[in-house]
Design an enzyme around this catalytic site. Structure first.
Site, short mmCIF file in Angstrom:
data_model
loop_
_atom_site.label_atom_id
_atom_site.label_comp_id
_atom_site.label_asym_id
_atom_site.label_seq_id
_atom_site.Cartn_x
_atom_site.Cartn_y
_atom_site.Cartn_z
N ASP A 22 -7.71 -4.49 -7.32
CA ASP A 22 -7.40 -3.57 -6.21
C ASP A 22 -8.23 -2.29 -6.39
O ASP A 22 -8.08 -1.60 -7.39
CB ASP A 22 -5.91 -3.25 -6.21
CG ASP A 22 -5.49 -2.35 -5.05
OD1 ASP A 22 -6.35 -1.93 -4.26
OD2 ASP A 22 -4.28 -2.07 -4.95
N SER B 227 0.83 -1.20 0.00
CA SER B 227 0.00 0.00 0.00
C SER B 227 0.87 1.26 0.00
O SER B 227 1.81 1.36 -0.78
CB SER B 227 -0.96 -0.03 1.19
OG SER B 227 -2.00 0.89 1.03
N HIS C 296 -6.96 -5.60 -2.57
CA HIS C 296 -5.82 -4.78 -2.16
C HIS C 296 -4.89 -5.48 -1.16
O HIS C 296 -3.69 -5.54 -1.37
CB HIS C 296 -6.32 -3.47 -1.55
CG HIS C 296 -5.23 -2.57 -1.07
ND1 HIS C 296 -4.33 -1.97 -1.93
CD2 HIS C 296 -4.86 -2.18 0.19
CE1 HIS C 296 -3.47 -1.23 -1.23
NE2 HIS C 296 -3.77 -1.35 0.05
#
Length: 457
Positions: A357, A263, A391
């Site tokens: 994602d 991330s 994600h």
């Protein structure tokens, strides 16, 4: 006559009690014969599969298997799947297909990855390494629209720290984190784990990697221990200090270190590899190709401005946000200065992108980075994309998370992905990450590391 009727009623009453007692005894005997087994053992590492088998059922009996657990915040998670036993009264999740429930089909670890929270927008949290993830498996009579009587139960303790792995909290200089060291004499390759960008410190990934033969330092950036609760800029000096601390550890044999991220920390990992010496291998998971949210500094000078986001294009009545929709385009002329100059990096890159994602446009960012490296004549990278994955690609066999509250944006966000595909991606990428680091970090060690006490991939 009255006496005769009374005797008959007593006889019938006694007969009813006898029949009920016999049925109860037979039922208890049946349930006591049902066996729920977790193989090869009921205690295992968090990232290891476990074989779930049921025996002692009636031939072709239909039952419901359930799994339930609680995370460290007290949020309850559960799953269920209905199976039909074979002619011998046995069920094997590696062989048999779920008829209905949290998933269908043959999914040996489906009861784990399909667990859902008992409230909306809750992400499974297991950040501390010392406490195992405890899962209760159970077998129930199949009763529609309610939980049937339990026939058998077993407890699976899923450890986050392997036997012999040393855990040491770090509070040296500016660094706040936890160091994990494998058992054995070493030498071992060293990894810097940038698991979270927020205030918390997650030990899960670092402790599991230590059990696989790496010395791992996971660090917090802010909001942990005595660190500032909020920051307005990020300094590479902090990570330089962390790398130097890591390289000084007795069991570290590699000249350089590896960096693993996910991330927001993905762009930090890119910058660390591009601006700091001694980074041999970098794993970037579902991040951005540009420096985001906070400006980046080194030696008190700004290296990169921040790529920002704009939430104005989100529907006002939307309960959850889709982050990839409001990040500015890093390739736009006014934003190009935020792009990380990854062509400067001497080490290897592994780019990992989930095609579904919803927090970052990860696949597009990978394409940007590949194009940039190739344009500069570089081939020090490999990439892998996972269709249907969301994600948060984490160590495998934890509950899949479709959405949760995001502290930065102050609202729940969607993470994307389809549970089955996401779970398969986590299994694959976890092994690939370890192979990547072993291949590109261990070459500097000079001899085979001492991994007698370390479990294989």
């Amino acid at each position: 006559m009255a006496l005769t009727i009374s005797k008959n009623l007593c006889f019938l009453s006694d007969l009813s009690l006898f029949i009920a007692a016999s049925f109860s005894s037979q039922s208890a005997k049946m349930s006591s014969q049902v066996r729920l087994s977790l193989l090869p053992r009921a205690t295992c590492m968090f990232d290891e599969p476990v074989q779930v088998k049921v025996a002692g059922l009636r031939s072709r009996q239909v039952v419901t298997l359930r799994a339930r657990s609680t995370d460290e915040k007290g949020v309850a998670f559960s799953s269920s799947a209905t199976y039909r036993a074979d002619g011998s009264g046995e069920i094997d999740l590696e062989r048999d297909s779920s008829l209905r429930g949290s998933y269908t089909g043959v999914e040996p670890m489906g009861l784990l990855w399909s667990m859902r929270p008992d409230a909306l927008h809750k992400r499974f949290l297991r950040t501390k390494s010392l406490n195992p993830h405890v899962v209760k498996f159970s077998v129930h009579e199949d009763v529609e629209e309610e939980e049937g009587r339990m026939l058998a139960e077993a407890t699976n303790e899923r450890l986050l720290i392997a036997d012999g792995v040393m855990r040491r909290p770090i509070k040296e200089g500016n660094i706040r984190g936890v160091l994990f060291t494998p058992p054995g004499g070493g030498p071992f390759p060293a990894l810097l784990d940038l698991y979270t960008f927020g205030g918390g410190l997650s030990e899960k990934r670092a402790s599991l990697l230590a059990g696989r033969g790496f010395v791992v330092l996971t660090v917090a950036l802010y909001g942990h221990d005595d660190m500032a609760r909020n920051i307005e800029e990020v300094h590479l000096d902090y990570f330089e200090e962390a790398i130097e601390l890591l390289k000084k550890q007795d069991k570290v044999g590699s000249k350089g270190v590896g960096v693993i991220s996910i991330s927001k920390s993905g762009d930090l990992a890119l910058s660390i590899a591009s601006y700091l010496p001694g980074v041999e291998a970098t794993v970037w998971i579902n991040g951005c190709s540009a420096n985001t949210i906070l400006p980046l500094y080194y030696k008190k000078s700004q290296l990169l401005p921040a790529l920002m986001f704009d939430k104005s294009n989100q529907p006002a009545d939307s309960e959850t946000l889709i982050g990839k929709n409001f990040m500015h385009n890093p390739l736009a002329e006014e934003n190009k200065a935020t792009l990380v100059p990854i062509e400067r990096a001497e080490g290897r890159f592994l780019f990992v992108a989930s095609e579904d994602d919803l927090n970052w446009d990860s696949k597009a960012y990978v394409e940007m980075m590949v194009e940039r490296l190739q344009r500069h004549g570089k081939d020090n990278f490999e990439s892998v994309c996972y269709p249907g994955a969301g994600h948060y690609l984490e160590p495998p066999y934890g509950p899949y998370c479709p959405s949760s509250f995001h502290g930065v944006v102050g609202r729940p966000v969607q993470w994307g992905g389809e549970p089955r595909s996401h779970a398969a991606a986590e299994v694959h990428v976890w092994k690939k990450i370890q192979e990547f680091f072993m291949t590109h970090s261990i070459s500097d060690i000079g001899r085979t590391p001492d991994v007698k006490s370390v479990k294989p991939l």
